[in-house]
Scaffold this motif. Structure first.
Motif, PDB file in Angstrom:
ATOM      1  N   UNK A   1      -3.070   4.921   9.487  1.00 37.74           N
ATOM      2  CA  UNK A   1      -3.147   5.098   8.045  1.00 37.74           C
ATOM      3  C   UNK A   1      -1.915   4.474   7.402  1.00 37.74           C
ATOM      4  N   UNK A   2      -2.115   3.979   6.173  1.00 36.12           N
ATOM      5  CA  UNK A   2      -1.047   3.293   5.458  1.00 36.12           C
ATOM      6  C   UNK A   2      -0.773   4.025   4.143  1.00 36.12           C
ATOM      7  N   UNK A   3       0.519   4.187   3.831  1.00 35.38           N
ATOM      8  CA  UNK A   3       0.934   4.888   2.617  1.00 35.38           C
ATOM      9  C   UNK A   3       1.922   4.024   1.846  1.00 35.38           C
ATOM     10  N   UNK A   4       1.883   4.138   0.528  1.00 33.95           N
ATOM     11  CA  UNK A   4       2.863   3.473  -0.328  1.00 33.95           C
ATOM     12  C   UNK A   4       3.560   4.551  -1.146  1.00 33.95           C
ATOM     13  N   UNK A   5       4.891   4.578  -1.064  1.00 30.78           N
ATOM     14  CA  UNK A   5       5.684   5.533  -1.831  1.00 30.78           C
ATOM     15  C   UNK A   5       6.308   4.823  -3.033  1.00 30.78           C
ATOM     16  N   UNK A   6       6.096   5.389  -4.220  1.00 28.49           N
ATOM     17  CA  UNK A   6       6.730   4.894  -5.440  1.00 28.49           C
ATOM     18  C   UNK A   6       7.362   6.074  -6.168  1.00 28.49           C
ATOM     19  N   UNK A   7       8.206   5.770  -7.159  1.00 26.55           N
ATOM     20  CA  UNK A   7       8.558   6.813  -8.123  1.00 26.55           C
ATOM     21  C   UNK A   7       7.769   6.545  -9.405  1.00 26.55           C
ATOM     22  N   UNK A   8       7.931   7.400 -10.407  1.00 24.85           N
ATOM     23  CA  UNK A   8       7.126   7.265 -11.626  1.00 24.85           C
ATOM     24  C   UNK A   8       7.329   5.918 -12.316  1.00 24.85           C
ATOM     25  N   UNK A   9       8.550   5.372 -12.221  1.00 21.32           N
ATOM     26  CA  UNK A   9       8.830   4.084 -12.866  1.00 21.32           C
ATOM     27  C   UNK A   9       8.196   2.931 -12.113  1.00 21.32           C
ATOM     28  N   UNK A  10       8.371   2.907 -10.784  1.00 22.17           N
ATOM     29  CA  UNK A  10       7.831   1.769 -10.030  1.00 22.17           C
ATOM     30  C   UNK A  10       6.319   1.844  -9.887  1.00 22.17           C
ATOM     31  N   UNK A  11       5.753   3.056 -10.025  1.00 23.62           N
ATOM     32  CA  UNK A  11       4.295   3.144 -10.055  1.00 23.62           C
ATOM     33  C   UNK A  11       3.746   2.373 -11.261  1.00 23.62           C
ATOM     34  N   UNK A  12       4.445   2.448 -12.399  1.00 18.59           N
ATOM     35  CA  UNK A  12       3.993   1.773 -13.610  1.00 18.59           C
ATOM     36  C   UNK A  12       4.364   0.288 -13.621  1.00 18.59           C
ATOM     37  N   UNK A  13       5.600  -0.032 -13.188  1.00 14.13           N
ATOM     38  CA  UNK A  13       6.101  -1.399 -13.361  1.00 14.13           C
ATOM     39  C   UNK A  13       5.836  -2.307 -12.166  1.00 14.13           C
ATOM     40  N   UNK A  14       5.831  -1.760 -10.945  1.00 14.43           N
ATOM     41  CA  UNK A  14       5.789  -2.598  -9.741  1.00 14.43           C
ATOM     42  C   UNK A  14       4.496  -2.471  -8.933  1.00 14.43           C
ATOM     43  N   UNK A  15       3.951  -1.281  -8.857  1.00 20.80           N
ATOM     44  CA  UNK A  15       2.716  -1.100  -8.094  1.00 20.80           C
ATOM     45  C   UNK A  15       1.590  -1.997  -8.610  1.00 20.80           C
ATOM     46  N   UNK A  16       1.432  -2.185  -9.938  1.00 22.95           N
ATOM     47  CA  UNK A  16       0.365  -3.081 -10.408  1.00 22.95           C
ATOM     48  C   UNK A  16       0.501  -4.516  -9.923  1.00 22.95           C
ATOM     49  N   UNK A  17       1.723  -4.937  -9.569  1.00 25.29           N
ATOM     50  CA  UNK A  17       1.935  -6.311  -9.111  1.00 25.29           C
ATOM     51  C   UNK A  17       1.397  -6.550  -7.705  1.00 25.29           C
ATOM     52  N   UNK A  18       1.204  -5.472  -6.935  1.00 28.18           N
ATOM     53  CA  UNK A  18       0.782  -5.660  -5.541  1.00 28.18           C
ATOM     54  C   UNK A  18      -0.462  -4.862  -5.152  1.00 28.18           C
ATOM     55  N   UNK A  19      -0.916  -3.949  -6.002  1.00 28.42           N
ATOM     56  CA  UNK A  19      -1.992  -3.050  -5.563  1.00 28.42           C
ATOM     57  C   UNK A  19      -3.302  -3.789  -5.295  1.00 28.42           C
ATOM     58  N   UNK A  20      -3.429  -5.006  -5.836  1.00 27.24           N
ATOM     59  CA  UNK A  20      -4.630  -5.789  -5.574  1.00 27.24           C
ATOM     60  C   UNK A  20      -4.602  -6.554  -4.258  1.00 27.24           C
ATOM     61  N   UNK A  21      -3.482  -6.512  -3.557  1.00 29.18           N
ATOM     62  CA  UNK A  21      -3.387  -7.228  -2.275  1.00 29.18           C
ATOM     63  C   UNK A  21      -4.428  -6.672  -1.295  1.00 29.18           C
TER      64      UNK A  21
END
Length: 355
Positions: free
Chosen positions: A26-46
């Motif tokens: 299983x694979x997990x991605x850990x973010x904080x509230x800021x990087x969930x909004x600013x950075x996760x969208x840049x890679x979540x489509x990979x």
């Protein structure tokens, strides 16, 4: 497998390769509230992240806590993680430190990959195997040494940062320049300009070309800085005065960014280097001028000295009750385990306050 550091040119491809080399159920991605909004969208489509489970914690260093790491453990347990699972830590130093600690202790240790999204995390927190949380009002009091399998550094994440957070990371790079060589130090003193915190995707083509050129130059400076970090990680030449400033600011309820504390500590420790080790005064002045122009000053008084001295005694380098410093005889001339008297340190704090 030793930690592999990748200066990214194709994040999707490099992350897919890293994930494939970390065997996992299983694979997990850990973010904080800021990087969930600013950075996760840049890679979540990979494609390589299509089955990843997202875990989010509260942002800011005040939440680098036992409560936050307990939340990560609980989420891993709830989502069925096993000792063969893998976590990707996507965020600044708070996320990579806490996520690395959570991964290192869950099921006695699972694999993790760091994708630092701040300049500070790229040159410091994500490299060298340090993980941990704050405890009892002290920075990084609880933690373990454990390398991530991969660290992937991509300067395009820096477009999500403000001026202060870019400067925070740049202070750590400046420190690396001071302990490396004059060429690197001079490049860092000369490179900083306002365009670094005006990066976004709204500019015209000419502005974008300038930004891309800056990112390319910064990419090389970043690579050089990470090499220095890798070389000195075992000696750990930490900024004793800077750590005291950071802890003091936290205890007084006015926290400052880590890199700002590093910058302020550089002033005091270069003063001690000049007095005790003969560091050149002209380079002291050039460096102090650069720091004052870009970082301003943390307001302290002589009444704060006793508490700052007490905080310095908590530094992990200290032995037999003495406060140890890493000083410089010149740029690149590192003098570890240097001691200073209480009066020496007070003089350094005077110099910091008065210049």
């Amino acid at each position: 497998m030793e930690q592999r550091i990748i200066i990214s040119r194709n994040l999707h491809q490099e992350l897919a390769t890293a994930i494939s080399e970390c065997e996992h159920d299983k694979l997990f991605v850990l973010t904080d509230e800021n990087t969930e909004k600013a950075c996760w969208p840049l890679i979540k489509g990979f494609l390589c992240l299509r089955k990843a489970n997202l875990i989010t914690i509260k942002a800011n260093d005040i939440n680098k806590s036992l409560e936050s790491v307990s939340h990560v453990w609980s989420e891993l347990q709830r989502l069925g993680a096993t000792r063969h699972s893998c976590i990707i830590n996507l965020g600044g130093g708070m996320v990579t430190d806490l996520g690395g600690f959570a991964a290192s202790t869950f099921k006695r240790g699972i694999d993790f990959i760091n994708i630092p999204t701040t300049l500070l995390a790229m040159v410091d927190a994500s490299v060298g195997g340090k993980t941990g949380i704050n405890y009892g009002g002290l920075k990084n009091e609880i933690g373990v040494f454990n390398d991530s399998k991969f660290v992937i550094l991509d300067t395009h994440f820096l477009k999500t940062l403000d001026r202060e957070n870019i400067l925070s990371g740049y202070a750590e790079m400046l420190k690396h320049g001071l302990i490396s060589d004059e060429k690197m130090w001079a490049e860092l003193i000369g490179f900083m300009d306002e365009s670094l915190w005006l990066m976004d995707d709204s500019q015209d083509k000419q502005q974008q070309a300038t930004i891309n050129h800056k990112l390319s130059t910064l990419n090389q400076l970043l690579a050089d800085s990470v090499k220095v970090k890798e070389c000195i990680v075992n000696e750990d030449p930490k900024d004793t005065i800077g750590h005291a400033f950071e802890s003091f600011a936290m205890k007084t309820g006015k926290p400052i960014l880590h890199g700002y504390a590093v910058a302020y500590g550089i002033i005091g420790e270069l003063y001690l280097s000049t007095v005790k080790c003969g560091f050149p005064q002209v380079k002291l002045r050039q460096t102090v001028t650069f720091i004052r122009e870009h970082y301003g000053q943390m307001q302290i008084t002589c009444d704060d000295y006793p508490e700052l001295l007490e905080l310095m005694t908590h530094d992990k380098k200290n032995t037999s009750g003495q406060i140890n410093f890493t000083l410089l005889g010149g740029i690149g001339d590192i003098r570890i385990n240097q001691t200073a008297t209480v009066e020496d340190i007070k003089e350094a704090l005077d110099f910091y306050r008065e210049g």
